[in-house]
Scaffold this motif. Sequence first.
Motif, short mmCIF file in Angstrom:
data_model
loop_
_atom_site.label_atom_id
_atom_site.label_comp_id
_atom_site.label_asym_id
_atom_site.label_seq_id
_atom_site.Cartn_x
_atom_site.Cartn_y
_atom_site.Cartn_z
N SER A 23 20.79 60.14 36.02
CA SER A 23 22.36 60.30 35.54
C SER A 23 23.41 60.54 36.22
N GLU A 36 20.60 72.53 27.59
CA GLU A 36 20.97 71.18 27.58
C GLU A 36 19.63 70.77 28.69
N ASP A 61 21.09 65.71 31.88
CA ASP A 61 22.61 66.06 31.51
C ASP A 61 23.29 66.96 32.41
N ASP A 117 30.19 62.31 30.03
CA ASP A 117 28.88 61.71 30.30
C ASP A 117 29.01 60.28 30.73
N PRO A 161 24.57 55.76 28.30
CA PRO A 161 23.12 55.95 28.25
C PRO A 161 22.39 54.97 29.06
N SER A 171 17.19 63.67 26.25
CA SER A 171 18.53 63.92 26.70
C SER A 171 19.59 62.95 26.32
N ARG A 172 20.83 63.24 26.53
CA ARG A 172 21.72 62.23 26.09
C ARG A 172 21.85 60.99 26.84
N SER A 211 19.01 58.50 25.93
CA SER A 211 18.80 58.59 24.31
C SER A 211 18.60 57.36 23.82
#
Length: 383
Positions: free
Chosen positions: A54, A158, A162, A172, A175, A304-305, A308
């Motif tokens: 990320s 979290e 992330d 953020d 994805p 996780s975001r 996702s």
Amino acid sequence: MKKQRRLPGRLLIFAALLCRLPWQWLRRRPVEEAVQRILVLHQFLLGDALMATSLLAKLRERYPAAEIILACPQGQVGLYQSRPYGITAVGWHPRDFASVRKLFTMPRFDLAFLSGENRLSFLARAIGARWIIGFADEAPAYKNWLVDEAIPYSTTPESWTDTAARLVAGPDPKPFSLVDWPLEEVSLPFFGQPYVVLHVGASSPTRYWPAGNWRELAAYVRARGLTVVWSCGPGEEQLVDEIQPAPDDATMAGSLNLLQLRALLHGARAAVCPDTGVAHLAKIAAVPQVMLFGPGSETLFGASRFFSSTPCLGVGPIWFPCRIQRDMHYRQTEWAMRCYRTVGTKEGQCRKPQCMAVVQPSMVLQALVQLLPEENNCNDQDI
């Protein structure tokens, strides 16, 4: 001999620091438009490294024209052959003088991001990084001395995935998508029908799931007309042998490199893995998976975001009495609850990991059913 190999690298860093530290007070963060070269520096094991993808994604979004160099352990470099997010990966290790020297020969970096230990800031400053960014409050405190910008961890629960992206300001990143990290073309066996990967290895014996539970899970997969593909890392073949795979099962025990294993995971209908590096490899393979949590924290290492877009279901006890460590990468995190003891009979070690034993096959089967929707015509008695 070991001391002779390590000493030159340490001397090189120390000598360079002596030259640069007197000018430390002159440092200024480069203006955004002037950032041309970025270094991401870590010595993570595979799982933590992949969860920090990320950070790479967010850096590329914020600095679309910058050259981004990822300095990581040599064994991970091959995974980045397809240059995800346009980054270039180089291998290094603190004890490998040649690899450290290579970092010194590179053009100067405008920004250096430390996604793990802040002690790496000594190297970042020694090679001339203009501005060093890391997470705040690492223990012991001396590791933070050369960090120019310290970013706090989240005060609410979290995923580490992330959290890693917090080193870069802003919203953020979008994805994860295979468009951003293409699969390499590799040679794999043809199984003749859809398959599910059951990865039985783990980075610690405390994360091993009992062989009988794997056998019960495999029987369910076969009953649905799917091939069982057993997987483990090099040196873990005895874990598969103990399970005694059926004649029609496929076994990829310790025989695949990371690129091949990623491709194998991508082609699967689903994967089941303990909380270990391969589970996070499954995330960048975009395969639906069930993760088994015993000593680890599902909050930190599960869904996780950022990841996702592909289902990741965690199975395991939400609370366990000996899961009491509350730190992440040498930083206290009050909401984190995990256990990183090793298996053994000495004081402070785990004699028998009960946290994995309480993960019942029925719990894993119910999660796997959710990932195989066309197989949901089974009744409750099937699971």
